[in-house]
Scaffold this motif. Structure first.
Motif, PDB file in Angstrom:
ATOM      1  N   ARG A   1      39.376  23.355  45.716  1.00 32.10           N
ATOM      2  CA  ARG A   1      40.463  22.703  44.982  1.00 32.10           C
ATOM      3  C   ARG A   1      41.252  21.790  45.909  1.00 32.10           C
ATOM      4  O   ARG A   1      42.433  21.984  46.190  1.00 32.10           O
ATOM      5  N   ALA A   2      40.560  20.769  46.411  1.00 33.67           N
ATOM      6  CA  ALA A   2      41.155  19.872  47.393  1.00 33.67           C
ATOM      7  C   ALA A   2      42.343  19.100  46.828  1.00 33.67           C
ATOM      8  O   ALA A   2      43.265  18.733  47.567  1.00 33.67           O
TER       9      ALA A   2
ATOM     10  N   LEU B   1      35.873  23.093  52.348  1.00 36.69           N
ATOM     11  CA  LEU B   1      35.528  21.689  52.165  1.00 36.69           C
ATOM     12  C   LEU B   1      34.011  21.541  52.213  1.00 36.69           C
ATOM     13  O   LEU B   1      33.343  22.138  53.051  1.00 36.69           O
ATOM     14  N   GLY B   2      33.460  20.762  51.303  1.00 37.97           N
ATOM     15  CA  GLY B   2      32.011  20.615  51.207  1.00 37.97           C
ATOM     16  C   GLY B   2      31.404  21.499  50.133  1.00 37.97           C
ATOM     17  O   GLY B   2      30.190  21.433  49.883  1.00 37.97           O
TER      18      GLY B   2
ATOM     19  N   SER C   1      35.750  12.092  48.234  1.00 38.08           N
ATOM     20  CA  SER C   1      36.839  11.470  48.997  1.00 38.08           C
ATOM     21  C   SER C   1      38.020  12.422  49.207  1.00 38.08           C
ATOM     22  O   SER C   1      38.686  12.374  50.245  1.00 38.08           O
ATOM     23  N   SER C   2      38.275  13.319  48.241  1.00 43.78           N
ATOM     24  CA  SER C   2      39.402  14.240  48.381  1.00 43.78           C
ATOM     25  C   SER C   2      39.204  15.187  49.557  1.00 43.78           C
ATOM     26  O   SER C   2      40.174  15.590  50.218  1.00 43.78           O
ATOM     27  N   HIS C   3      37.942  15.558  49.855  1.00 47.78           N
ATOM     28  CA  HIS C   3      37.667  16.441  50.985  1.00 47.78           C
ATOM     29  C   HIS C   3      37.900  15.694  52.296  1.00 47.78           C
ATOM     30  O   HIS C   3      38.454  16.264  53.256  1.00 47.78           O
TER      31      HIS C   3
ATOM     32  N   VAL D   1      41.632  15.560  52.908  1.00 51.50           N
ATOM     33  CA  VAL D   1      42.207  16.799  53.450  1.00 51.50           C
ATOM     34  C   VAL D   1      42.069  16.808  54.970  1.00 51.50           C
ATOM     35  O   VAL D   1      43.030  17.109  55.696  1.00 51.50           O
ATOM     36  N   VAL D   2      40.874  16.494  55.470  1.00 56.33           N
ATOM     37  CA  VAL D   2      40.664  16.438  56.923  1.00 56.33           C
ATOM     38  C   VAL D   2      41.608  15.420  57.549  1.00 56.33           C
ATOM     39  O   VAL D   2      42.249  15.690  58.581  1.00 56.33           O
ATOM     40  N   ARG D   3      41.724  14.281  56.915  1.00 50.76           N
ATOM     41  CA  ARG D   3      42.603  13.229  57.419  1.00 50.76           C
ATOM     42  C   ARG D   3      44.056  13.701  57.464  1.00 50.76           C
ATOM     43  O   ARG D   3      44.778  13.454  58.437  1.00 50.76           O
TER      44      ARG D   3
END
Length: 272
Positions: free
Chosen positions: A23-24, A17-18, A59-61, A64-66
């Motif tokens: 490929r989030a 991520l980042g 926002s997709s990254h 993923v964390v969320r």
């Protein structure tokens, strides 16, 4: 092929991520369609190296964390084993990040009683002896591979084709790259054997695999930059290596008793 949607255990690593090639979107789809009792994050979940170079956090990254925290808050045990790209989190080993446990390494016992060592894999870099120039050339070549991979899949999408890892296809055909991978794999199982364990689960080299080496189990859950792969353990103790893109493909599997292997070690299959 109908793949199970609930697993006893799932392993993910090298999400990065980042980083612009993460490929989030595929990972979010996977997280939304699967559940498990325990989820292991085996390093390089957040790419702090990439974030130091430039701030990239779509926002997709964030989603993923969320999604990971939502699973951890909803009863899934989530264990985070930091890698080299998120190494600062190793300062918090033994602590809990909200509902997520942080460990340097761990041992997982399968349904069939096999004890598997888990670490990210950068601890084995000392076994891969490369000169400074070889490192620099390798880094530049990898950046080029990801650039080509990005554009190849941009063109494929324009023609309605599924995701395909050009980067992996090329790496598998470079003898030096294959040799480095073999050295890493053998070092990983030696470390598991040295500790009296039955095998190892790791990431780091972005090369998914599920097979026996010298009588020990070697599992690499791959990555979410090139391959979009995940390792899962069923409630019967079977291990499955999946690729999750527009279509979900069972790449390799192994029964709970360690054999027979249902599929040979396969290169990731080109989408038709």
């Amino acid at each position: 092929m109908q793949l199970r949607q609930r697993y006893k255990t799932i392993w993910l690593s090298d999400i990065h991520l980042g980083f612009k090639d993460c490929r989030a979107d595929y990972l979010l789809d996977f997280l939304s369609k699967t559940d498990c009792e325990t989820l292991y994050l085996v390093g390089d979940v957040v790419d702090l190296w990439a974030l130091k170079r430039s701030l990239y956090w779509p926002s997709s990254h964030y989603e993923v964390v969320r999604a990971l925290f939502k699973k951890a808050s909803s009863g899934t045990r989530v264990v985070y084993i930091p890698g080299n790209h998120d190494e600062p989190l190793r300062d918090y080993v033994g602590h809990i990040l909200g509902p997520i446990e942080i460990k340097r390494e761990a041992i997982h016992t399968t349904v069939s009683g096999k004890r598997l060592l888990m670490f990210h894999g950068d601890c084995l870099d000392e076994h891969i002896r490369l000169s400074k120039w070889e490192h620099l050339i390798g880094d530049a070549a990898y950046d080029l591979l990801l650039f080509l991979n990005r554009w190849a899949n941009f063109i494929r999408r324009r023609f309605g084709r599924n995701y395909w890892s050009l980067a992996t296809y090329i790496k598998q055909r470079i003898p030096n790259a294959r040799q480095v991978i073999s050295v890493f794999e053998e070092a990983a199982v030696r470390e598991a054997g040295r500790r009296g364990l039955d095998g190892v689960i790791c990431g780091h080299i972005h090369q998914p695999a599920l097979r026996k080496i010298n009588g020990l189990l070697y599992c690499n859950d791959g990555d979410w930059i090139e391959n979009c792969t995940v390792l899962g353990e069923s409630y019967e103790g079977d291990l499955e290596l999946l690729q999750w893109t527009e279509h979900q493909t069972l790449l390799q599997s192994m029964t709970a008793n360690g054999g027979p292997v249902k599929a040979d070690v396969l290169p990731l299959r080109r989408a038709s």
